[in-house]
Design a protein around this motif. Structure first.
Motif, PDB file in Angstrom:
ATOM      1  N   UNK A  55       0.819  -1.215   0.000  1.00  0.00           N
ATOM      2  CA  UNK A  55       0.000   0.000   0.000  1.00  0.00           C
ATOM      3  C   UNK A  55       0.856   1.271   0.000  1.00  0.00           C
ATOM      4  N   UNK A  56       2.170   1.110  -0.174  1.00  0.00           N
ATOM      5  CA  UNK A  56       3.050   2.264  -0.230  1.00  0.00           C
ATOM      6  C   UNK A  56       3.321   2.906   1.117  1.00  0.00           C
ATOM      7  N   UNK A  57       3.099   2.164   2.212  1.00  0.00           N
ATOM      8  CA  UNK A  57       3.315   2.696   3.550  1.00  0.00           C
ATOM      9  C   UNK A  57       4.600   2.139   4.157  1.00  0.00           C
ATOM     10  N   UNK A  58       5.253   2.957   4.974  1.00  0.00           N
ATOM     11  CA  UNK A  58       6.455   2.531   5.667  1.00  0.00           C
ATOM     12  C   UNK A  58       6.099   1.942   7.030  1.00  0.00           C
ATOM     13  N   UNK A  59       7.003   1.110   7.540  1.00  0.00           N
ATOM     14  CA  UNK A  59       6.803   0.447   8.832  1.00  0.00           C
ATOM     15  C   UNK A  59       7.986   0.779   9.734  1.00  0.00           C
ATOM     16  N   UNK A  60       7.680   1.229  10.949  1.00  0.00           N
ATOM     17  CA  UNK A  60       8.731   1.457  11.940  1.00  0.00           C
ATOM     18  C   UNK A  60       8.412   0.661  13.190  1.00  0.00           C
ATOM     19  N   UNK A  61       9.448   0.223  13.896  1.00  0.00           N
ATOM     20  CA  UNK A  61       9.271  -0.683  15.032  1.00  0.00           C
ATOM     21  C   UNK A  61       9.789  -0.073  16.325  1.00  0.00           C
ATOM     22  N   UNK A  62       8.976  -0.153  17.364  1.00  0.00           N
ATOM     23  CA  UNK A  62       9.392   0.174  18.728  1.00  0.00           C
ATOM     24  C   UNK A  62      10.160  -1.035  19.264  1.00  0.00           C
ATOM     25  N   UNK A  63      11.423  -0.816  19.672  1.00  0.00           N
ATOM     26  CA  UNK A  63      12.199  -1.959  20.152  1.00  0.00           C
ATOM     27  C   UNK A  63      13.209  -1.543  21.204  1.00  0.00           C
ATOM     28  N   UNK A  64      13.223  -2.298  22.315  1.00  0.00           N
ATOM     29  CA  UNK A  64      14.148  -2.074  23.428  1.00  0.00           C
ATOM     30  C   UNK A  64      14.875  -3.370  23.778  1.00  0.00           C
ATOM     31  N   UNK A  65      15.355  -4.095  22.788  1.00  0.00           N
ATOM     32  CA  UNK A  65      16.056  -5.328  23.110  1.00  0.00           C
ATOM     33  C   UNK A  65      16.479  -6.081  21.866  1.00  0.00           C
TER      34      UNK A  65
END
Length: 289
Positions: A55-65
């Motif tokens: 769909x032309x959208x970017x993905x970002x991830x919350x990550x602490x490990x």
């Protein structure tokens, strides 16, 4: 989500509502004592990325490990939030993989280790810092101040948090977050500016300047910090052709400062005028200071 089979339907629902970006959490949050527990397996991340990218959208991830970091990286995300705020050195192979894939990292030092450690060291700033006094409700500051004073009583933090040396661990977390940020920069990982707006302060300006000062402590030059907040951020969002630099044909989004931030990064806190799409939306009151 209970299974990978739900991803398509749930994500399509969000996309139909007009979201601009997909954010996922590959780990929980954490207080800096250890890696946060992983939330999403790599296969789930990969499916989320597949649908979003279609769909032309970017993905970002919350990550602490580390486990969550690898799930995000191998799953194909475009960005990772927080990443550096862990009480250990980021692995070299992880950093190399992030660089090779061109994944943008947003350290959010202000929203995590930097602000936590600094407010623990100087809780009186809640009543002495003019910016906090002007922008954060007095009840919020009183409650936070009381919490900090209680935590600093001998043995209280150890009892409440179940950690043997919480203050020393928090200091290590703080120092390591700065070292990790510097390590990413020196490795050539693309970095962008973001604060995560600490809930304790809820004050955007204060968070921005905390982030600036933390990045300086991490060893980043002024020019790099400015790029993180402008051209690099625009590129990470996929809108670098329209904003992020001052060029003919781009949107007239401008910030005028009292000073040169290339030589004095504190000039970022002295905003004279803000222009959005060619319209002045803020002008400093000359009588304000």
């Amino acid at each position: 989500l209970r299974s990978v089979d739900e991803i398509d339907r749930r994500l399509e629902d969000h996309i139909a509502r007009g979201v601009d970006v997909i954010k996922i959490a590959t780990t929980h949050g954490d207080l800096g004592f250890q890696d946060a527990k992983p939330d999403l397996p790599e296969a789930w991340v990969r499916e989320i990325v597949r649908v979003a990218h279609e769909h032309g959208l970017k993905v970002t991830a919350h990550s602490y490990g580390t486990e969550g970091d690898w799930a995000a990286v191998r799953g194909g995300v475009d960005g990772i939030e927080h990443l550096v705020n862990v009480p250990h050195e980021l692995p070299d192979d992880l950093i190399q993989a992030i660089k090779e894939r061109g994944i943008y990292v947003c350290p959010t030092l202000s929203g995590s280790a930097y602000t936590v450690w600094n407010v623990l060291q100087a809780p009186d700033q809640l009543f002495e810092d003019p910016d906090l006094v002007a922008n954060v409700a007095v009840d919020v500051r009183k409650q936070l101040y009381l919490t900090l004073r209680v935590l600093k009583l001998p043995g209280v933090a150890r009892l409440l948090l179940g950690q043997p040396e919480p203050m020393r661990q928090w200091e290590r977390w703080y120092q390591q977050s700065l070292r990790n940020t510097g390590k990413l920069y020196r490795a050539g990982v693309p970095l962008i500016f973001g604060t995560d707006t600490p809930f304790a302060f809820g004050n955007f300006f204060h968070s921005v300047m905390n982030e600036v000062r933390a990045l300086k402590l991490a060893g980043l030059p002024n020019e790099a910090i400015l790029r993180m907040a402008t051209s690099e951020a625009a590129n990470a969002l996929g809108i670098g052709d329209r904003v992020g630099t001052i060029e003919t044909g781009k949107v007239a989004d401008l910030v005028l400062l009292d000073g040169d931030p290339v030589s004095d990064i504190e000039a970022l806190g002295r905003v004279e005028l803000v222009m959005k799409e060619g319209r002045i939306v803020y002008r400093r009151d000359p009588n304000a200071r």
